[in-house]
Scaffold this active site. Structure first.
Site, PDB file in Angstrom:
ATOM      1  N   ALA A  66      -6.623   2.868   1.364  1.00 31.37           N
ATOM      2  CA  ALA A  66      -5.378   2.443   2.342  1.00 31.37           C
ATOM      3  C   ALA A  66      -4.210   2.599   1.197  1.00 31.37           C
ATOM      4  O   ALA A  66      -4.165   2.817  -0.015  1.00 31.37           O
ATOM      5  CB  ALA A  66      -5.648   0.875   2.565  1.00 31.37           C
ATOM      6  N   GLY A 107     -10.482   2.363   1.297  1.00 29.12           N
ATOM      7  CA  GLY A 107     -10.632   3.028   2.701  1.00 29.12           C
ATOM      8  C   GLY A 107     -10.925   4.303   3.117  1.00 29.12           C
ATOM      9  O   GLY A 107     -11.394   4.456   4.040  1.00 29.12           O
ATOM     10  N   GLU A 110     -14.624   3.909   3.182  1.00 32.39           N
ATOM     11  CA  GLU A 110     -14.791   3.301   4.608  1.00 32.39           C
ATOM     12  C   GLU A 110     -14.727   4.126   5.971  1.00 32.39           C
ATOM     13  O   GLU A 110     -15.346   4.042   6.714  1.00 32.39           O
ATOM     14  CB  GLU A 110     -13.960   2.087   4.654  1.00 32.39           C
ATOM     15  CG  GLU A 110     -14.180   1.016   3.599  1.00 32.39           C
ATOM     16  CD  GLU A 110     -13.204  -0.295   3.435  1.00 32.39           C
ATOM     17  OE1 GLU A 110     -12.004   0.195   3.487  1.00 32.39           O
ATOM     18  OE2 GLU A 110     -13.845  -1.483   3.944  1.00 32.39           O
ATOM     19  N   GLU A 130     -11.270  -2.121  -4.393  1.00 26.93           N
ATOM     20  CA  GLU A 130     -10.448  -3.156  -3.952  1.00 26.93           C
ATOM     21  C   GLU A 130     -10.507  -4.168  -4.762  1.00 26.93           C
ATOM     22  O   GLU A 130      -9.416  -4.894  -4.871  1.00 26.93           O
ATOM     23  CB  GLU A 130     -10.800  -3.589  -2.403  1.00 26.93           C
ATOM     24  CG  GLU A 130     -10.459  -2.614  -1.373  1.00 26.93           C
ATOM     25  CD  GLU A 130     -11.680  -1.497  -1.218  1.00 26.93           C
ATOM     26  OE1 GLU A 130     -12.504  -1.432  -2.019  1.00 26.93           O
ATOM     27  OE2 GLU A 130     -11.551  -0.810  -0.096  1.00 26.93           O
TER      28      GLU A 130
HETATM   29  N1  3HC Z   1      -2.120   3.904  -2.226  1.00 26.28           N
HETATM   30  C1  3HC Z   1      -0.939   4.199  -2.473  1.00 26.28           C
HETATM   31  N2  3HC Z   1      -0.617   5.215  -3.690  1.00 26.28           N
HETATM   32  C2  3HC Z   1      -1.599   5.307  -4.374  1.00 26.28           C
HETATM   33  C3  3HC Z   1      -2.957   4.889  -4.052  1.00 26.28           C
HETATM   34  C4  3HC Z   1      -2.939   4.170  -2.832  1.00 26.28           C
HETATM   35  N3  3HC Z   1      -4.419   3.745  -2.533  1.00 26.28           N
HETATM   36  N4  3HC Z   1      -3.823   5.507  -5.064  1.00 26.28           N
HETATM   37  C5  3HC Z   1      -2.812   5.973  -5.966  1.00 26.28           C
HETATM   38  N5  3HC Z   1      -1.896   6.079  -5.429  1.00 26.28           N
HETATM   39  C6  3HC Z   1      -0.583   6.580  -6.365  1.00 26.28           C
HETATM   40  C7  3HC Z   1      -0.319   5.918  -7.481  1.00 26.28           C
HETATM   41  O1  3HC Z   1       0.622   5.030  -7.343  1.00 26.28           O
HETATM   42  C8  3HC Z   1       0.374   7.382  -8.189  1.00 26.28           C
HETATM   43  O2  3HC Z   1       1.773   7.364  -7.643  1.00 26.28           O
HETATM   44  P1  3HC Z   1       2.769   7.911  -8.533  1.00 26.28           P
HETATM   45  O3  3HC Z   1       2.487   9.426  -8.903  1.00 26.28           O
HETATM   46  O4  3HC Z   1       3.961   7.768  -7.968  1.00 26.28           O
HETATM   47  O5  3HC Z   1       2.791   7.018  -9.713  1.00 26.28           O
HETATM   48  C9  3HC Z   1      -0.450   8.650  -7.654  1.00 26.28           C
HETATM   49  O6  3HC Z   1      -1.006   7.992  -6.461  1.00 26.28           O
HETATM   50  C10 3HC Z   1      -1.385   9.237  -8.531  1.00 26.28           C
HETATM   51  O7  3HC Z   1      -2.236   8.084  -8.994  1.00 26.28           O
HETATM   52  P2  3HC Z   1      -2.894   8.169 -10.467  1.00 26.28           P
HETATM   53  O8  3HC Z   1      -1.869   8.256 -11.345  1.00 26.28           O
HETATM   54  O9  3HC Z   1      -3.613   6.852 -10.614  1.00 26.28           O
HETATM   55  O10 3HC Z   1      -3.609   9.456 -10.318  1.00 26.28           O
HETATM   56  P3  3HC Z   1      -5.180   9.696 -10.753  1.00 26.28           P
HETATM   57  O11 3HC Z   1      -5.527  11.113 -10.398  1.00 26.28           O
HETATM   58  O12 3HC Z   1      -5.541   9.556 -12.109  1.00 26.28           O
HETATM   59  O13 3HC Z   1      -6.021   8.750  -9.979  1.00 26.28           O
HETATM   60  C11 3HC Z   1      -7.167   7.427  -8.154  1.00 26.28           C
HETATM   61  C12 3HC Z   1      -6.383   8.896  -8.699  1.00 26.28           C
HETATM   62  C13 3HC Z   1      -8.470   7.545  -8.624  1.00 26.28           C
HETATM   63  C14 3HC Z   1      -7.212   7.734  -6.479  1.00 26.28           C
HETATM   64  C15 3HC Z   1      -6.361   6.411  -8.712  1.00 26.28           C
HETATM   65  O14 3HC Z   1      -5.013   6.441  -8.212  1.00 26.28           O
HETATM   66  C16 3HC Z   1      -6.713   5.058  -8.150  1.00 26.28           C
HETATM   67  O15 3HC Z   1      -7.678   4.369  -8.517  1.00 26.28           O
HETATM   68  N6  3HC Z   1      -5.993   4.522  -7.153  1.00 26.28           N
HETATM   69  C17 3HC Z   1      -6.443   3.258  -6.403  1.00 26.28           C
HETATM   70  C18 3HC Z   1      -7.414   3.446  -5.417  1.00 26.28           C
HETATM   71  C19 3HC Z   1      -7.903   2.197  -4.809  1.00 26.28           C
HETATM   72  O16 3HC Z   1      -7.633   1.226  -5.212  1.00 26.28           O
HETATM   73  N7  3HC Z   1      -8.031   2.408  -3.481  1.00 26.28           N
HETATM   74  C20 3HC Z   1      -8.533   1.036  -2.638  1.00 26.28           C
HETATM   75  C21 3HC Z   1      -7.171   0.889  -1.683  1.00 26.28           C
HETATM   76  S1  3HC Z   1      -7.207  -0.568  -0.981  1.00 26.28           S
HETATM   77  C22 3HC Z   1      -7.834  -0.276   0.451  1.00 26.28           C
HETATM   78  O17 3HC Z   1      -8.378   0.716   0.505  1.00 26.28           O
HETATM   79  C23 3HC Z   1      -8.096  -1.290   1.220  1.00 26.28           C
HETATM   80  C24 3HC Z   1      -9.044  -1.102   2.428  1.00 26.28           C
HETATM   81  O18 3HC Z   1     -10.290  -1.470   2.145  1.00 26.28           O
HETATM   82  C25 3HC Z   1      -8.783  -1.558   3.766  1.00 26.28           C
END
Ligand code: 3HC
Ligand code: NAI
Length: 698
Positions: A66, A107, A110, A130
């Site tokens: 997400a 997501g 998912e 998450e």
């Molecule tokens: N939403 C929005 N922005 C995101 C994002 C997300 N889910 N994941 C990463 N980004 C953005 C970062 O903020 C960063 O932005 P920036 O360049 O402006 O600073 C850019 O993407 C790159 O991120 P990283 O520097 O972390 O890049 P990496 O390549 O090192 O890592 C990654 C990529 C493994 C995807 C890491 O970013 C990460 O762990 N992201 C979070 C993933 C996450 O927590 N997902 C769950 C989201 S909540 C969800 O899905 C709810 C659902 O269950 C309903």
């Protein structure tokens, strides 16, 4: 109907529709992306020439989940929600195949679990992370993952949030195939074959969760996870949501999961964890240093001084496989430094965290030397010699003679003026502060101190180096103590005043540790050495005779109680043990000091202790922002979260002040300013203004 919106591409190949998520950087499932998927599914189903559908991601991810930036905004709940998207995927009459590569998280995973089939490239990171953002998978992850890979494996993934490489899950029931060659080619071929099969196509939601004793396992997990995560509500909620699905079936489980998601996303803990996620990434961005700034090539590192810090700094590079030339003045000091590094690695070998081969390989990366001639080739030289300006002068003058043009010259000074150090050279643009924290091989924080002449490409380069050695780098301007120590000084000042006014060390430590700090100020000071603060105060008495301090800590130091290293400090210590035991002697000394100072001791509440300590941090942080020493409040929070043991679930001193409300913080500060020792409180104008206008730091 717009299908080819920018966030999703729709193409066809061999009669298969390919829906490609195209929302860089990580194909977050924001509103436009979700809309594009739903429209793509509809278009494919209404096109007679299409027999099957593949969903994949462009660039460096299948999907990172997400879009976190949409949380708590109307877009997060605007239809089509991720639930709706997944429903449409499940309902598709034509089979949907998820083609997973690089990253399928949250997501994103998912969504893939809603598809009829999944094919994965090896090396993809699969996770439901998450929980690390203080929430739980909110689009069916707690229901479908246990049905895909089994209850225990799924619970571990969901509660830890840790990524698992796709090949490790190859036989788990999550994937229908692992790609051997080109993922998209194989996904399209797989989809064509699936289209030949009679529908309806299989859905994960229809699988059963098999476990010999699900109830017992869930109860056990709840107890252990609950004990380990007491300040975080999300992990236990994950288990509750999984349990709801196990006991009441898929649909009820899904509804309960949704309820928990809505509740968790609004908690202060989730807010703080998301703040830290974005704060860490924001820290690497420097407002006037664009990401296009060219970098200097850094291959060879040199460290000067093999003491406490030099040794730890060296280990960071060795751990990243980078060779280091380590320079000392005397052979004995060099031998001692090398022996300490080896001893640290040996301790890791003993704990089974490192192999003997790796230890040998890392030690082999060090080139010890007593000669500056060996630094001629170094691209980055980090100085960690004694904290005396005269010694720094000698070193930097010598470096100016030997270092090659363009080499970056860094100082690990914790209290000296980086501009003065830069002025010892004829190349101040190449000089920067790299303030590591002790133990330097362990602590995440690195303050990058930007001198008045430090070149932009030097800054951009050291930020990249920091990433390579896995540090959280935060840029600080030049001032006494930089961001972290300048703020901690005000915190310690308040702690000492409170001793004078009526508290005892154990009470102060207990109150702030209950708030969540890893260690209170007095235990921390005993660990670091009380003589360090004493030396700084002695300097202050000269430089700022106007600045008032309680003299109580000086009294302690005059008795030689420097902390753990002398077996006695604010607390007593038993030989060889680290447990801090309240000291009758010290407590009596404190009471006597109050009497002498003419202060009537009073009972100080834990609430006052926490407020005075934490607001002292936030108030000084506000001044640091005003002066441009830090460029944003989240940088200050990152310093405190990664270097000073500030509780992560509170998000750092600036976010905490925002959470309490700056109006309330300002009122308390003004009240404390009326009390004895109140002149230590000068409210920061940026805090006062924000408090008045209803503003916040973040
Ligand atoms: N939403 C929005 N922005 C995101 C994002 C997300 N889910 N994941 C990463 N980004 C953005 C970062 O903020 C960063 O932005 P920036 O360049 O402006 O600073 C850019 O993407 C790159 O991120 P990283 O520097 O972390 O890049 P990496 O390549 O090192 O890592 C990654 C990529 C493994 C995807 C890491 O970013 C990460 O762990 N992201 C979070 C993933 C996450 O927590 N997902 C769950 C989201 S909540 C969800 O899905 C709810 C659902 O269950 C309903
Ligand atoms: P240390 O005393 O443990 O080590 C300093 C080392 O430098 C000694 O091994 C000494 O032999 C060597 N040295 C002295 N003069 C030298 C010279 N001219 N050339 C080469 N080597 C020389 O000191 P520590 O604690 O490692 O501190 C080093 C620097 O790091 C200081 O500037 C200090 O302020 C800073 N620092 C210290 C922290 C700490 O917690 N100890 C934390 C952050 C920064």
């Amino acid at each position: 109907m717009v299908v080819d919106n920018a966030a999703v591409k729709y193409t066809t190949r061999d009669g298969v529709a390919v829906i490609t998520l195209n929302n860089p950087p990580v194909n977050g499932l924001g509103h436009a992306t979700r809309t594009g998927i739903v429209e793509g599914i509809a278009r494919a189903n209404s096109d007679a020439a299409v027999t099957a559908i593949v969903i994949t991601g462009a660039g460096k991810a299948f999907s990172g989940g997400a879009d976190i930036t949409e949380f708590n905004t109307p877009k997060a709940t605007q239809e089509p929600t991720l639930h709706t998207v997944i429903k449409e995927v499940e309902k598709s009459a034509k089979p949907v195949v998820a083609a997973i590569h690089s990253v399928a998280m949250g997501g994103g995973l998912e969504l893939a679990l809603g598809a009829h089939y999944r094919i994965a490239a090896p090396g993809a990171q699969i996770a439901l992370p998450e929980v690390k953002l203080g929430i739980l998978p909110g689009a069916g992850g707690t229901q479908r993952l246990p049905r895909a890979i089994g209850l225990e494996a799924a619970l571990n993934m969901i509660v830890s949030g840790a990524p698992v490489p796709s090949e490790k899950l190859a036989k788990s029931g999550l994937f229908d195939a692992m790609a051997q060659g080109d993922l998209l080619d194989e996904a399209v071929a797989f989809a064509r074959k699936a289209a030949d099969k009679q529908g309806p196509h299989p859905l994960v939601r229809n699988r059963k969760i098999e476990h010999p004793n699900a109830e017992g396992f869930l109860q056990f997990s709840r107890n252990t996870v609950g004990a380990m995560s007491k300040n975080y509500p999300a992990p236990v909620k994950c288990i509750d949501a999984i349990a709801a699905g196990v006991k009441q079936g898929f649909d009820k489980g899904l509804a309960y999961e949704r309820e928990c998601f809505v509740e968790l996303v609004q908690t202060p803990e989730s807010h703080a964890l998301r703040h830290a996620f974005f704060g860490e990434r924001a820290a690497s961005k420097i407002p006037d240093v664009p990401s296009s700034t060219p970098m200097r090539d850094i291959q060879k590192i040199a460290v000067i001084g093999a003491g406490t810090m030099g040794g730890g700094i060296t280990m960071n590079f060795l751990n990243a496989g980078v060779p280091v030339t380590l320079l000392e003045t005397k052979q004995e000091a060099l031998d001692r430094g090398l022996a300490t590094i080896r001893k640290n690695y040996e301790a890791q070998v003993k704990k089974g965290k490192l192999t003997q081969e790796k230890l040998d390989a890392r030690m082999a990366l060090i080139s010890p030397t007593l000669s500056y001639d060996d630094l001629k080739q170094a691209d980055l030289i980090i100085e960690a010699v004694f904290e005396e300006l005269g010694v720094k002068e000698q070193v930097f003058k010598r470096l100016d003679e030997v270092a090659k043009p363009g080499a970056i010259l860094a100082s690990n000074t914790s209290t000296l003026d980086v501009d003065k150090i830069a002025a010892f050279t004829k190349r101040p643009q190449d000089v920067v502060g790299l303030h590591f924290f002790s133990p330097a091989n362990v602590m995440k924080l690195l303050e990058v101190v930007r001198g008045k002449d430090t070149a932009k490409d030097v800054l951009a380069t050291v930020m990249q180096v920091a990433k390579k050695i896995r540090k959280t780098a935060v840029v600080s301007g030049v001032c006494d103590g930089f961001i972290g120590n300048r703020m901690i000084e005000q915190y310690v000042r308040q702690a000492l005043y409170m001793l004078e006014e009526g508290a005892l060390p154990a009470q102060v430590d207990r109150a702030i540790e209950k708030f969540g700090f890893a260690m209170g100020p007095f235990r921390m000071s005993d660990l670091a050495g009380n003589d360090i603060g004493w030396a700084i105060r002695k300097r202050r008495y000269q430089e700022h005779p106007d600045m008032k301090y309680s003299k109580i800590a000086d009294r302690l130091c005059e008795t030689g109680r420097f902390g753990q290293k002398t077996g006695a400090g604010w607390y007593d210590y038993k030989a060889g043990e680290r447990a801090a035991l309240p000291s009758k002697l010290v407590d009596e000394m404190i009471v006597a000091y109050s009497k002498e100072a003419g202060v009537e001791r009073r009972k100080i509440s834990d609430e006052e202790i926490v407020e005075r300590l934490v607001y002292a941090l936030a108030n000084e942080g506000a001044k640091i922002l005003e002066e441009g020493i830090a460029s944003k409040a989240s940088d200050i929070d990152m310093v405190y979260l990664t270097g000073y043991g500030f509780p992560l679930w509170r998000g750092g001193p600036m976010l905490y002040a925002d959470t309490v409300g700056l109006y309330n913080v300002a009122r308390s500060i003004r009240r404390y300013a009326q009390q004895p020792n109140g002149d230590a409180w000068q409210i920061a104008s940026s805090l006062a203004e924000r408090a008045e206008n209803g503003g916040s730091f973040n």
